[in-house]
Write an enzyme that holds these catalytic residues in place. Structure first.
Site, mmCIF file in Angstrom:
data_model
loop_
_atom_site.group_PDB
_atom_site.id
_atom_site.type_symbol
_atom_site.label_atom_id
_atom_site.label_comp_id
_atom_site.label_asym_id
_atom_site.label_seq_id
_atom_site.Cartn_x
_atom_site.Cartn_y
_atom_site.Cartn_z
ATOM 1 N N ASP A 155 0.851 -1.194 0.000
ATOM 2 C CA ASP A 155 0.000 0.000 0.000
ATOM 3 C C ASP A 155 0.883 1.239 0.000
ATOM 4 O OD1 ASP A 155 -2.538 1.432 0.203
ATOM 5 O OD2 ASP A 155 -1.914 1.921 2.239
ATOM 6 N N SER A 156 0.271 2.372 -0.297
ATOM 7 C CA SER A 156 0.996 3.641 -0.279
ATOM 8 C C SER A 156 1.384 4.056 1.126
ATOM 9 C CB SER A 156 0.138 4.736 -0.918
ATOM 10 O OG SER A 156 -1.065 4.894 -0.201
ATOM 11 N N TYR A 196 -0.596 8.626 -2.489
ATOM 12 C CA TYR A 196 -0.645 8.308 -3.920
ATOM 13 C C TYR A 196 -1.831 8.999 -4.596
ATOM 14 C CZ TYR A 196 2.851 4.496 -3.964
ATOM 15 O OH TYR A 196 4.006 3.749 -3.920
ATOM 16 N N GLY A 197 -2.901 9.221 -3.840
ATOM 17 C CA GLY A 197 -4.164 9.664 -4.437
ATOM 18 C C GLY A 197 -4.135 11.042 -5.060
ATOM 19 N N CYS A 232 -4.372 -0.950 -2.354
ATOM 20 C CA CYS A 232 -4.501 0.493 -2.541
ATOM 21 C C CYS A 232 -5.315 0.703 -3.809
ATOM 22 C CB CYS A 232 -3.120 1.130 -2.670
ATOM 23 S SG CYS A 232 -3.114 2.864 -3.161
ATOM 24 N N ASN A 233 -6.461 1.369 -3.696
ATOM 25 C CA ASN A 233 -7.314 1.578 -4.865
ATOM 26 C C ASN A 233 -6.589 2.355 -5.953
ATOM 27 O OD1 ASN A 233 -10.403 0.794 -4.226
ATOM 28 N ND2 ASN A 233 -9.405 1.475 -2.362
ATOM 29 N N THR A 234 -5.826 3.369 -5.565
ATOM 30 C CA THR A 234 -5.126 4.197 -6.532
ATOM 31 C C THR A 234 -4.076 3.392 -7.283
ATOM 32 O OG1 THR A 234 -5.466 6.117 -5.098
ATOM 33 C CG2 THR A 234 -3.807 6.322 -6.806
ATOM 34 N N CYS A 254 -11.128 3.726 -0.219
ATOM 35 C CA CYS A 254 -9.691 3.776 0.057
ATOM 36 C C CYS A 254 -9.446 2.890 1.260
ATOM 37 C CB CYS A 254 -9.242 5.214 0.337
ATOM 38 S SG CYS A 254 -7.530 5.353 0.932
ATOM 39 N N THR A 255 -8.385 2.095 1.222
ATOM 40 C CA THR A 255 -8.159 1.137 2.306
ATOM 41 C C THR A 255 -7.763 1.809 3.617
ATOM 42 O OG1 THR A 255 -5.896 0.790 1.478
ATOM 43 C CG2 THR A 255 -7.594 -0.780 0.779
ATOM 44 N N HIS A 256 -7.428 3.090 3.584
ATOM 45 C CA HIS A 256 -7.179 3.818 4.828
ATOM 46 C C HIS A 256 -8.474 4.062 5.608
ATOM 47 C CE1 HIS A 256 -3.301 4.808 2.985
ATOM 48 N NE2 HIS A 256 -2.886 5.203 4.176
#
Length: 260
Positions: A12-13, A44-45, A76-78, A187-189
């Site tokens: 992930d970012s 990253y987004g 990470c979606n981005t 977003c995974t956050h």
């Protein structure tokens, strides 16, 4: 040569992918995992597609070639939007999954769904999201809500408090008079601030994220490839981070142990 005993890598970012890691460890407790957060280059987004693609491919290649990861979760979606298709072409023998906003379960959960999709600006800008949105556009009212800055709260370990609540209210409250039925955490956050989102949205609005679905898909791909462990080994998790700030590793461990 890939071995069944090799680890699974979750990338992930920053810290967000730990929400996916937790589901994977719960589903596959006998597997070893490496969690790599690229906090040095987060977020990253708000980067360009080219920047995200370059960073993601660089880190995933290193995890496969130097850390001997037998499977990869791009949590990470981005990064998923930017690089997963290319990575699958580069490493066709490696089970590899990405993540995407959980729009389908949100749409299927009720009649006349009205869905808020909270995500990074880049995730909402990418064709991958527009294609997913188009699948359900005739079944639901979908409201994309870019949330630049939200993942930074998680990266700093700020999971509650007035500052966070005021940010979330500014994103959610303008839509409450539209009869929203669900909120998708794109977003995974964001699962780490889920409780605050639920408190602001109210009990009638269900919140969705795709972490468990991603974990199940990786297990399926591992099984198909014959790479899932079937012994009684007690899996271990190793945390790595690109940042020179050692507190990032401790934050990762704290988030991993935290109930979401």
């Amino acid at each position: 040569m890939t071995q069944v005993a090799d680890p699974i890598a979750v990338f992930d970012s920053g810290m967000g992918g730990i929400s996916v890691l937790k589901e994977m460890v719960g589903l596959m407790p006998n597997e070893d995992f490496i969690y790599y957060g690229d906090s040095k280059h987060a977020p990253y987004g708000t980067k360009t597609l080219e920047e995200v693609r370059k960073l993601t491919i660089e880190h995933i290649s290193d995890l496969i070639e130097h850390n001997h990861a037998k499977a990869i979760a791009v949590a990470c979606n981005t990064a998923t939007s930017a690089a997963v298709r290319i990575l699958r072409e580069m490493y066709p023998a490696v089970p590899l999954v990405g993540v995407e906003p959980a729009i389908k379960p949100a749409v299927m959960a009720c009649e006349n769904p009205k869905i808020l999709v909270m995500a990074t600006p880049m995730t909402l800008h990418e064709d991958k999201f527009h294609q997913l949105e188009a699948l359900y556009i005739n079944q639901a009212d979908i409201y994309p809500v870019p949330c630049p800055g939200l993942m930074e709260f998680v990266e700093q370990g700020i999971l509650d408090g007035d500052q966070l609540d005021n940010f979330l209210k500014g994103k959610i409250e303008p839509y409450l008079d539209k009869g929203i039925t669900g909120i998708v955490l794109g977003c995974t956050h964001y699962p780490f601030v889920r409780k605050r989102i639920e408190a602001i949205a109210g009990p009638s609005i269900e919140v969705f994220d795709g972490s468990l679905g991603t974990a199940r898909e990786l297990l399926r791909r591992l099984t198909v490839a014959g790479l899932n462990r079937k012994d009684d080994h007690k899996g271990q998790v190793t945390f790595l981070n690109s940042s020179e700030d050692l507190s990032k590793i401790q934050l990762a461990r704290n988030l991993f142990e935290r109930e979401i």
